[in-house]
Design an enzyme around this catalytic site. Sequence first.
Site, PDB file in Angstrom:
ATOM      1  N   ASP A  70       0.802  -1.220   0.000  1.00 48.47           N
ATOM      2  CA  ASP A  70       0.000   0.000   0.000  1.00 48.47           C
ATOM      3  C   ASP A  70       0.836   1.271   0.000  1.00 48.47           C
ATOM      4  OD1 ASP A  70       0.819  -0.436   2.609  1.00 48.47           O
ATOM      5  OD2 ASP A  70      -1.191  -0.454   3.462  1.00 48.47           O
ATOM      6  N   ASP A 480       3.527   1.269  13.012  1.00 48.60           N
ATOM      7  CA  ASP A 480       2.773   0.014  13.121  1.00 48.60           C
ATOM      8  C   ASP A 480       3.455  -1.099  13.906  1.00 48.60           C
ATOM      9  OD1 ASP A 480       0.420   0.768  11.962  1.00 48.60           O
ATOM     10  OD2 ASP A 480       0.874  -0.046  10.008  1.00 48.60           O
TER      11      ASP A 480
END
Length: 880
Positions: A70, A480
């Site tokens: 992404d 993350d």
Amino acid sequence: MRRTRILTAVLALAAGLLAGTPSALAADTEPVSIAADSYTWKNARIDGGGFVPGIVFNRKEKNLAYARTDIGGAYRWQESTKTWTPLLDSVGWDDWGHTGVVSLASDSVDPDKVYAAVGTYTNSWDPGNGAVMRSADRGASWQKAELPFKLGGNMPGRGMGERLAVDPNRNSLLYLGAPSGKGLWRSTDSGVSWSQVTNFPNVGNYAQDPSDTSGYASDNQGIVWVTFDESTGTAGSATRTIYVGVADKENAVYRSTDAGATWSRVAGQPTGYLAHKGVLDATNGYLYLAYSDTGGPYDGGKGRLWRYATATGTWTDISPVAEADTYYGFSGLTVDRQRPGTVMATAYSSWWPDTQIFRSTDSGGTWTKAWDYTSYPNRANRYTMDVSSSPWLTWGANPAPPEQTPKLGWMTESLEIDPFDSNRMMYGTGATIYGTEELSKWDSGGQFTIKPMVRGLEETAVLDLASPPSGAPLLSALGDIGGFRHTDLTKVPPMMYTSPNFTSTTSLDFAESNPNTVVRAGNLDSGPHIAFSTDNGANWFAGTDPSGVSGGGTVAAAADGSRFVWSPQGTGVHYATGFGTSWSASSGIPAGAIVESDRVDPKTFYGFKSGKFYVSTDGGATFSASAATGLPSGDTVRFKALPGTKGDVWLAGGASDGAYGLWHSTDSGATFTKLSGIDQADTIGFGKAAPGATYQTLYTSAKIGGVRGIFRSTDKGASWTRVNDDAHQWGWTGAAITGDPRVYGRVYVATNGRGVIYGDTPDSGGTDPTPTPTGACAVTYKVTNEWSGGFQADVQLSNTGTSAWSGWSLSWTFPNGQTISRLWNADHTQSGSAVTAKNVGWNGTVAAGSSVSFGFTGSWSGANAKPASFKLGDQSCAIA
């Protein structure tokens, strides 16, 4: 990994920087001396770390596969080494959004051709439009077709697809589904030009959250997949029947039966859901559809699986569970091309206790699951998990049943069975690619082993970097997955930072004269936002938050580790003596300031906010604004103090509509001098001084002399050397940079999606010495593709001896003066016709009887004969 959160604020702030307009001050600067150096670039190995929403196998050539990420580009599978090769490292600063890949298509007529639809955000965070990249050499080089609209590789709905498709009968014909109400687009010239299919009846209407004023969740997700029925065409003629998925819960599937001349809604289709995937089994005449009530990739509360008989128009609900029993949407849809009645799908949004994978061998008539409850909460799994190659995938967790660690996955939107091998399956998660080569055991009752199949694919957003003078050479702060302590850059660390596990580490620092003392700050949904280590980051313990903290912000450690200054989100700047058990508010400095420490005086700290520089000489208790003027007025600034010299501060940053560049202070920020000749600068870092130099080496991600790149200076900024090249740009590199204090020339670069990149100069001593393996060897040299003036070749080097190699160096001479333009899975040098290729860190060990492979693209003129001989070190190899 909910990657929608990563760096959106940073990117929004940086939008003005990334527009590519010249600095307002550039016209007033003097020329600066610029040189170039030939660096070797590698990743500090993490193996994965981010969401892989798409995996695409070529339907004609075995072992040819691609993966899209992404925010981190695209990759090609290298079967000989079981690794992934990055394909979009050439994307530059101005086009940083093109590192987000919304769709991939591999040409099943001409496997050398591959296409990527690129663009990261459809809202204002990405200032540029999307594009379709096309390659005739499997992604080794690219050409670009700009689009008149944006694409969203990191937008909601990015796991649906594939939005980009090549006609399997007439491969010059491609379709692209666009978001934002832009409709369906078509190319008739192999992706060179694109035009809208104006008679396509539905541009979509679904948005995740129509009330979102940022434009992120409120964007129409548009046309989400295109699928050809290859049985309705012949070679060279356009396929007659095409199915298109639309983000519209009442009208999700459309069809053309006349090669795109007309389109109509497929009659009788289910409603109330979005079709994430549409996969066609032309052998049996079934179109399979995976539905969810939302666009994903992490939301979804209900879903169904349906089968459409293309000959009769009959719709059949083939869902493996009752609708009332779903708490997830379906995706990850795939068909076994060797056994077309075998179908698999995932419960992509099942976060707890785990994802689920479903399998049918009778076209969806009956299903089995990857795991079942025996007696709740106990589970029986058809698989075992082996994450020994990436042990951090356990997250250091010890969950209670029915949760297990490592998880089978989450955000499992992409699952593919190898079209040539029914035993091999790969699927993407929010953190890695998992796979198995024992899939047939599912049906025979045995347990199959799932392992990470992600080596070479590095997808992390890097927020901060540190390289202490002793201990681990690299400490990273990552989005993350928190961050890692690398004791060996060529090996995957055993675990990310734990105790606590931040979702994202926003800042870290070490005590310059006591590098065992390390501090990090980060984001956590519930829990502390700061942590400390007394053993160089190997182990951690949580600190205590002052009132009002909502995010990590920036943190600084005193030079001797005796105190800390913290500027968290949600409240003002605070200071503490000891390890943060009690914090006091600092005065004289605004909330949200960036903070750093002097690297010599333990009581001196610095801050910056909105054009003002601040200094504290009492350990962070009070700050005073410097009288320095002319600094950038915004907050896209990064600054650092030089180790070993009190008060020596460097500051980089700015915006294209104001002050922008690099500043230096030698009096603790009382005054700053702007360096001439630097158009723009966004990071600053220090490394070991060059041989014969006394001042440390400077590194920056900057625009100097009109050229964007990674630069090095060994003379306090009087002259600069560009150390990267156009093939190694990695999009946006504005978050952090640091040199290595122990290895001259080594630089660590933060990327937004390609992990931590580090580079070594041939003069640094940081590269491995040329290995001299012993024993017999054999080489297979194969030209895999050739075109006018160019070619691609694969080289396989086999160890035919009786002992393992711990490194290798293969040399040859081109007979016709061929020149290598790009080489992967090895490092190389070329002088005239003579070439030497040597191992990279991860493929140096070659067991007896095993082989290693690498490939390259090059140019030729007149003839392109194969080399006549190869040498391993000084030993000749047999030619296979």
